[in-house]
Design a protein around this motif. Structure first.
Motif, short mmCIF file in Angstrom:
data_model
loop_
_atom_site.label_atom_id
_atom_site.label_comp_id
_atom_site.label_asym_id
_atom_site.label_seq_id
_atom_site.Cartn_x
_atom_site.Cartn_y
_atom_site.Cartn_z
N ALA A 177 -4.48 -20.90 14.17
CA ALA A 177 -5.05 -19.97 13.19
C ALA A 177 -4.27 -18.67 13.17
CB ALA A 177 -6.52 -19.71 13.52
N VAL A 178 -3.88 -18.19 14.35
CA VAL A 178 -3.14 -16.94 14.44
C VAL A 178 -1.82 -17.03 13.69
CG1 VAL A 178 -1.93 -15.41 16.05
CG2 VAL A 178 -4.21 -16.25 16.63
N VAL A 179 -1.08 -18.11 13.91
CA VAL A 179 0.24 -18.26 13.29
C VAL A 179 0.14 -18.32 11.77
CG1 VAL A 179 2.18 -19.85 12.97
CG2 VAL A 179 1.39 -19.28 15.28
N TRP A 180 -0.76 -19.14 11.25
CA TRP A 180 -0.84 -19.29 9.80
C TRP A 180 -1.37 -18.05 9.11
CZ3 TRP A 180 2.17 -22.49 7.67
CH2 TRP A 180 2.49 -23.71 8.27
N VAL A 181 -2.32 -17.37 9.73
CA VAL A 181 -2.79 -16.11 9.14
C VAL A 181 -1.70 -15.05 9.22
CG1 VAL A 181 -4.49 -14.25 9.34
CG2 VAL A 181 -5.22 -16.61 9.59
N ASP A 182 -0.89 -15.07 10.28
CA ASP A 182 0.24 -14.14 10.38
C ASP A 182 1.20 -14.30 9.21
OD1 ASP A 182 -0.60 -13.00 12.70
OD2 ASP A 182 0.87 -13.96 14.01
N VAL A 183 1.46 -15.55 8.81
CA VAL A 183 2.38 -15.79 7.70
C VAL A 183 1.86 -15.12 6.43
CG1 VAL A 183 3.36 -17.58 6.20
CG2 VAL A 183 3.25 -17.94 8.68
N VAL A 184 0.58 -15.29 6.17
CA VAL A 184 -0.02 -14.68 4.97
C VAL A 184 -0.03 -13.17 5.08
CG1 VAL A 184 -2.13 -14.52 3.60
CG2 VAL A 184 -1.43 -16.73 4.55
N GLN A 185 -0.38 -12.65 6.26
CA GLN A 185 -0.45 -11.21 6.45
C GLN A 185 0.92 -10.55 6.31
OE1 GLN A 185 -2.43 -11.31 10.25
NE2 GLN A 185 -4.41 -10.82 9.36
N MET A 186 1.96 -11.21 6.81
CA MET A 186 3.30 -10.65 6.68
C MET A 186 3.69 -10.54 5.20
SD MET A 186 6.97 -12.09 7.90
CE MET A 186 8.43 -11.38 7.14
N ALA A 187 3.41 -11.59 4.45
CA ALA A 187 3.73 -11.57 3.02
C ALA A 187 3.01 -10.41 2.33
CB ALA A 187 3.33 -12.89 2.37
N LEU A 188 1.77 -10.15 2.74
CA LEU A 188 0.99 -9.09 2.11
C LEU A 188 1.58 -7.71 2.37
CD1 LEU A 188 -1.52 -8.18 0.56
CD2 LEU A 188 -2.79 -8.24 2.71
N TYR A 189 1.92 -7.40 3.63
CA TYR A 189 2.39 -6.03 3.87
C TYR A 189 3.83 -5.83 3.40
CZ TYR A 189 4.51 -7.48 8.39
OH TYR A 189 5.25 -8.08 9.39
N VAL A 190 4.65 -6.88 3.37
CA VAL A 190 6.00 -6.73 2.84
C VAL A 190 5.95 -6.50 1.32
CG1 VAL A 190 8.17 -7.93 2.37
CG2 VAL A 190 7.17 -8.00 4.65
N VAL A 191 5.14 -7.28 0.62
CA VAL A 191 4.97 -7.08 -0.82
C VAL A 191 4.42 -5.69 -1.10
CG1 VAL A 191 3.65 -7.81 -2.84
CG2 VAL A 191 4.73 -9.52 -1.38
N GLY A 192 3.47 -5.26 -0.27
CA GLY A 192 2.93 -3.91 -0.43
C GLY A 192 3.99 -2.84 -0.26
N GLY A 193 4.89 -3.02 0.72
CA GLY A 193 5.97 -2.06 0.93
C GLY A 193 6.93 -2.00 -0.25
N VAL A 194 7.26 -3.17 -0.80
CA VAL A 194 8.16 -3.22 -1.95
C VAL A 194 7.52 -2.54 -3.16
CG1 VAL A 194 9.29 -4.76 -3.60
CG2 VAL A 194 9.34 -5.29 -1.15
N ILE A 195 6.23 -2.81 -3.40
CA ILE A 195 5.53 -2.18 -4.52
C ILE A 195 5.50 -0.66 -4.36
CG2 ILE A 195 3.28 -1.91 -5.63
CD1 ILE A 195 2.78 -4.87 -5.07
N ALA A 196 5.18 -0.20 -3.16
CA ALA A 196 5.12 1.25 -2.92
C ALA A 196 6.48 1.90 -3.17
CB ALA A 196 4.67 1.51 -1.48
N LEU A 197 7.55 1.28 -2.66
CA LEU A 197 8.88 1.85 -2.87
C LEU A 197 9.22 1.91 -4.35
CD1 LEU A 197 11.56 2.87 -1.74
CD2 LEU A 197 12.29 0.48 -1.51
N SER A 198 8.88 0.86 -5.08
CA SER A 198 9.17 0.83 -6.52
C SER A 198 8.44 1.94 -7.26
CB SER A 198 8.79 -0.53 -7.10
OG SER A 198 9.49 -1.58 -6.48
N LEU A 199 7.17 2.17 -6.91
CA LEU A 199 6.38 3.19 -7.58
C LEU A 199 6.86 4.60 -7.22
CD1 LEU A 199 2.83 1.61 -7.32
CD2 LEU A 199 4.27 1.82 -9.35
N ILE A 200 7.26 4.80 -5.96
CA ILE A 200 7.78 6.12 -5.58
C ILE A 200 9.03 6.43 -6.37
CG2 ILE A 200 8.73 7.50 -3.70
CD1 ILE A 200 7.06 5.84 -1.75
N VAL A 201 9.96 5.45 -6.42
CA VAL A 201 11.22 5.66 -7.11
C VAL A 201 11.00 5.93 -8.60
CG1 VAL A 201 13.40 4.55 -7.79
CG2 VAL A 201 12.53 4.29 -5.44
N SER A 202 10.08 5.19 -9.21
CA SER A 202 9.82 5.36 -10.65
C SER A 202 9.20 6.71 -10.97
CB SER A 202 8.92 4.24 -11.16
OG SER A 202 7.63 4.32 -10.56
#
Length: 501
Positions: A177-202
């Motif tokens: 359970a830990v490993v599979w939830v980690d995969v989803v959680q990693m995707a979430l915070y990386v996507v969040g970081g990319v979105i934040a960077l895009s909005l700051i730059v814009s």
């Protein structure tokens, strides 16, 4: 902030618990519960390793490192990749050859039960403190959000909520359970970081990279600073990062447990090496966010912004600068990074408590059902202790990522030195290893508590490793050379031979 943000956060917490339970499958015994019956795909283990070591510290603290300084922190990630290669080809083959379930089982075979138990207890204590810092880090942006709504909630309350949800799916689903939830959680915070960077730059009217370059913030290497006291001087950062990564990924059960869940040694080697490249890219992403925030806040100091510390820079932007819904998504990403580390720690602590302590001192054999039940009880117990440990940290003047790495590094050097002592010093015995290990940990603790700033935290692991190897080697010279004392692939020490018998 809008009510939709709170809804997104609440939905994330509920979905995390549901997803962990859904993906966990049926647990049959402790091998299944602690290492997934060695059937986990290498790419999932790779992403889980990254999610575990990233934690909330990376998401909220590393932007502050770039904001206050430059991107020389990225040199540490270069060292991380070097250290992972050492782990893949020096340590992992020993673990797989011995069919081990914890990193410290090797020390038990090489030296004896005393050294295995000493290393395990030290790991338990250090992991509790280091991940207590990480759990506290996740509470920082949540408190900012709740304060913005006038919903005053203590750090303890926030930490308790995050802890309970994480304990729930870890308690039932184990490492799978830990490993599979980690995969989803990693995707979430990386996507969040990319979105934040895009909005700051814009939102900027200037090229933030040009501004950062003009201020010297894009500097990647540092050959001018004092390599002793400056943690990101090039030699210090690369060497320190390599040793830190070797220790954290080769001698720390929180990572080794995942690698032992791979289907083969080759899969484990791929998982640990590829994770180094992924971590480098993650560090680069959040350091770039820090550079963009420097332009966004118009180069204002922490005091001018009215913030308590650099760790509040990114959370404040999330709360004040993002559209409704996205703020909640990004805060959920920060919580995801913290929960992935906490769940990993719970799995590692419970497995080490079971295999390195309980099974070594209690001779009564357990059935599969009894072992599984006891493993879950250890998970629950450590979850409660973690919540208490996280509340101990109420603030820091420095980026909290440095505090977390410093605490973890107090014992990493001693642990890594003990492994190398067993591999390279054939005459070393259990007493030599324990004494050398104890002196190394005591020395690093003294430096951390009473001489802060004297030595950069990136040197901690190197110093501890050197002390353990040097002192252990000197102590081993007291006796005559004996033949046949090797590591797992050779013969065992006298104590280890007795333990196996």
């Amino acid at each position: 902030m809008q009510p939709i943000d709170l809804v997104v956060i609440a939905a994330y917490l509920l979905c995390s618990a549901w997803l962990g339970l859904r993906l966990s499958g049926r647990q049959r015994d402790t091998k299944d519960y602690f290492i997934g019956d060695r059937r986990l795909p290498w790419w999932a283990v790779c992403l889980s390793v990254v999610a575990t070591e990233t934690s909330a510290l990376t998401v909220i603290s590393i932007p502050g490192v770039a904001y206050l300084g430059d991107v020389t922190f990225l040199q540490v990630a270069v060292g991380y990749m070097i250290g992972r290669v050492v782990v893949a080809f020096v340590l992992l083959p020993r673990y797989y050859r011995g069919e081990m379930t914890t990193a410290y089982a090797y020390l038990g075979l090489r030296f004896g039960r005393g050294m295995q138990s000493t290393a395990a207890v030290t790991f338990l204590f250090t992991r509790l403190l280091a991940d207590g810092v990480r759990l506290f880090a996740a509470a920082i942006p949540m408190k900012i959000v709740l304060d913005a709504y006038g919903l005053e909630m203590s750090y303890f309350g926030i930490i308790a909520v995050l802890g309970v949800v994480t304990v729930l799916y870890t308690f039932i689903g184990g490492i799978r359970a830990v490993v599979w939830v980690d995969v989803v959680q990693m995707a979430l915070y990386v996507v969040g970081g990319v979105i934040a960077l895009s909005l700051i730059v814009s939102s900027l009217d200037v090229n933030f990279l040009e501004v950062a370059a003009a201020e010297g913030k894009t500097r990647f290497v540092d050959f001018t600073s004092d390599p002793i006291s400056a943690p990101y001087a090039t030699v210090t950062a690369v060497l320190g990062g390599a040793l830190l990564s070797t220790a954290s990924h080769g001698a720390d059960q929180i990572i080794v447990q995942r690698l032992l869940g791979c289907r083969s040694l080759r899969d484990a080697q791929k998982a640990v090496i590829v994770s180094g490249a992924v971590v480098f890219l993650q560090f680069a992403l959040f350091l770039t966010v820090g550079l963009a925030l420097y332009s966004y806040f118009e180069a204002a100091t922490i005091e001018q912004l009215g913030l308590a510390g650099p760790d509040e820079l990114f959370p404040v932007f999330i709360v004040e600068g993002l559209p409704a819904g996205l703020s909640g998504l990004l805060l959920a990403g920060i919580m995801a990074s913290a929960m992935s580390t906490l769940s990993s720690s719970l799995a590692a602590l419970s497995s080490s408590t079971m295999a390195d302590l309980y099974e070594r001192f209690v001779s009564r054999p357990l059935t599969d059902a009894q072992g599984l039940r006891l493993g879950r009880l250890f998970t629950l117990g450590w979850g409660l202790v973690f919540i208490g440990a996280a509340v101990m940290f109420t603030g820091t003047d420095d980026p909290v990522v440095e505090l977390g790495l410093s605490v973890a590094s107090l014992t990493y050097g001693g642990l890594l030195g003990a492994f190398f002592l067993g591999l390279w010093v054939r005459r070393a015995r259990q007493r030599d290893a324990i004494i050398a290990f104890g002196v190394a940990v005591a020395t690093m603790s003294w430096l951390f508590l009473f001489q802060p700033g004297l030595v950069g935290f990136t040197w901690y692991t190197a110093i501890g490793t050197s002390i353990t190897l040097a002192l252990g080697g000197l102590l081993s010279l007291r006796r005559e050379r004996t033949s046949g004392v090797g590591a797992v692939e050779g013969e065992l020490s006298a104590e280890g031979e007795q333990e196996r018998a």
